[in-house]
Enzyme design. Structure first.
Site, PDB file in Angstrom:
ATOM      1  N   HIS A 129       0.095  -0.957   1.746  1.00  0.00           N
ATOM      2  CA  HIS A 129       0.543  -0.958   0.352  1.00  0.00           C
ATOM      3  C   HIS A 129       1.927  -1.599   0.338  1.00  0.00           C
ATOM      4  O   HIS A 129       2.862  -1.091   0.967  1.00  0.00           O
ATOM      5  CB  HIS A 129       0.594   0.461  -0.209  1.00  0.00           C
TER       6      HIS A 129
ATOM      7  N   HIS B  43       2.168   4.583   6.066  1.00  0.00           N
ATOM      8  CA  HIS B  43       2.286   4.567   4.599  1.00  0.00           C
ATOM      9  C   HIS B  43       3.574   5.279   4.182  1.00  0.00           C
ATOM     10  O   HIS B  43       4.344   5.744   5.027  1.00  0.00           O
ATOM     11  CB  HIS B  43       1.082   5.273   3.968  1.00  0.00           C
TER      12      HIS B  43
ATOM     13  N   GLU C 225       2.049   9.172   6.767  1.00  0.00           N
ATOM     14  CA  GLU C 225       2.905   9.091   5.574  1.00  0.00           C
ATOM     15  C   GLU C 225       4.300   9.528   6.011  1.00  0.00           C
ATOM     16  O   GLU C 225       4.541  10.695   6.313  1.00  0.00           O
ATOM     17  CB  GLU C 225       2.369  10.018   4.483  1.00  0.00           C
TER      18      GLU C 225
END
Length: 471
Positions: free
Chosen positions: A142, A249, A342
């Site tokens: 992303h 991420h 994450e």
């Protein structure tokens, strides 16, 4: 090429006074040609098939590698965000300084034509070495989740500079081929904004697609149009058998493991039920290895507006189910144990925060790579000692399997204990063997398959999902 240029140069009969400057230009041109050749190796020219389009030096001895690392000064790397051009320049510079510890290649291009760079860091960066596992990190899937992108550059820097000084780093590079993709979504990163912690600007690729919803799904047909970035990554992981993978991420602080989706997908967006793989114990262990070495993550403190995670880990579907995630695809289709990391509550924090994120994640990134050296590994051979390519393998009672390379190699991360390893291949007798897995080292096993009688051939039917039927 350089010899041709030199012959043309001397044939020009230039004045001797102009020779020094022109010879310097010729040397620079030759060096640039070499770097360009090295840096444009694509994944389909890399192992396992080992097709290399130009001659490479022989593998250096460990002492020579240590000397090179000791005597080389790393290119400068600041704790700032590096756009595509700056990232590319840095990767090329590292490869130029450490040509025998690194290799730079592109697996393909983004929608806007930016290379999806991968740097290999290893004692054997250009050649696959029999029995040596391949592992990978992929970041910036992303585009607005930017911390992982920068941490990958600093990880590369740390590995090459600490190789002569740190025994654990030396163990990793001497026994593993580490592939690092700093940015899977370079187009998205270019339009994302520093300091923006939430929102979707830059998250998607240049066509507006979420790349982590773009892979084939184990539980439900994914009807989203395939994107170039995901197609190139799929080709990449089909050509190199990766044993272990981390997908970086931002926007939360947790290590998430498969499955990301659930068979009860009719109301998938409303449910929060765990969807466990047959290797749930292994995935929990891998997630814990990463989280336990990151103090803030392991404490399970929630980010703003989120719930916390016990010990900093979660099953993906229990957190929130999604269709088309990359970690499920790696595991089910290619036998690669991938988890999602994450690593920051803020998706694109100020660059001034990057040193803190590096310190928080450095140990986790290193220790996670070492997990590739857990479990069972070896070769599947026929009675003549020839490798059996594409043999289907699984741990008994674990229905997601894996397969051998063209060299008959296999690796599987499994926790200590007694396990039954099952092997099947077209026109070979199936085989089962008990293996005892230790805590501190991988178990090495070579398996010999006998051929079936020509009168009773057996074809084991493959499917798009590498798994064995339940019996």
């Amino acid at each position: 090429m350089c010899s041709v240029l030199f012959l043309q140069f001397i044939s020009l009969r230039m004045k001797p006074a102009s020779w020094p400057s022109n010879i310097s230009m010729l040397a620079v041109a030759c060096f640039y040609i070499y770097l360009t050749a090295v840096q444009k190796i694509h994944a389909d020219e890399f192992p396992q098939n080992q097709r290399v389009p130009f001659s490479l030096p022989n593998l250096m001895s460990r002492d020579s590698l240590l000397d090179q690392a000791y005597n080389s000064g790393p290119p400068p790397l600041s704790f700032d965000y590096h756009n595509y051009d700056a990232m590319t320049a840095y990767l090329r510079a590292v490869n130029g300084v450490y040509p025998n510890l690194t290799a730079l290649y592109s697996v393909g291009k983004s929608v806007n034509g930016k290379d999806l760079w991968v740097m290999v860091v290893s004692f054997s960066p250009y050649k696959h070495v029999l029995g040596v596992p391949n592992v990978k990190y992929v970041a910036n899937m992303h585009g607005n989740e930017a911390v992982g992108r920068e941490l990958m550059l600093h990880l590369i820097q740390y590995l090459v500079t600490e190789y002569p000084r740190d025994s654990y780093v030396r163990f990793l590079l001497d026994n593993t081929r580490i592939h690092i993709m700093p940015s899977m979504n370079p187009d998205g990163f270019e339009v994302a904004k520093e300091g923006v912690c939430e929102g979707g600007q830059g998250r998607y690729n240049a066509r507006g697609y979420d790349l982590n919803r773009n892979f084939p799904d184990y539980f439900k047909q994914n009807t989203v149009r395939p994107q170039p970035e995901t197609e190139f990554v799929k080709q990449w992981i089909s050509k190199i058998q990766f044993v272990l993978s981390g997908n970086l991420h931002g926007g939360a602080l947790v290590a998430s493991y498969p499955f990301d989706n659930t068979p009860n997908s009719l109301f998938h967006s409303l449910t929060s039920t765990a969807s466990l793989t047959p290797d749930d114990d292994v995935f929990k262990h891998l997630a814990t290895v990463y989280a336990s070495n990151n103090k803030r993550m392991f404490q399970g403190r929630p980010c703003k507006g989120q719930s916390g995670f016990k010990n900093g880990i979660t099953n993906g579907a229990k957190w929130y189910p999604l269709i088309g995630g990359m970690q499920d695809y790696n595991y089910v289709s290619h036998g690669c144990m991938e988890i999602t990391l994450e690593i920051s509550c803020c998706k694109y924090p100020p660059a001034s925060d990057l040193p803190r994120y590096w310190q928080e994640n450095k140990e986790s990134l290193l220790k996670f790579l070492g997990e590739a050296h857990r479990g069972v590994r070896g070769f599947v051979l026929d009675v003549n000692g020839e490798p059996v390519e594409g043999a289907f393998m699984k741990i008994k009672d674990r229905d997601v399997g894996f397969r051998t390379t063209r060299h008959g190699e296999f690796w599987r991360i499994i926790l200590p204990g007694r396990h039954i390893l099952q092997v099947r291949a077209d026109n070979y007798e199936p085989e089962e063997i008990e293996v005892i897995i230790a805590e501190d080292r991988p178990t090495h096993v070579n398996i010999t398959l006998g051929r079936l009688s020509d009168r009773n051939p057996h074809v084991f039917k493959d499917s798009s999902v590498i798994s064995f039927p339940r019996t």
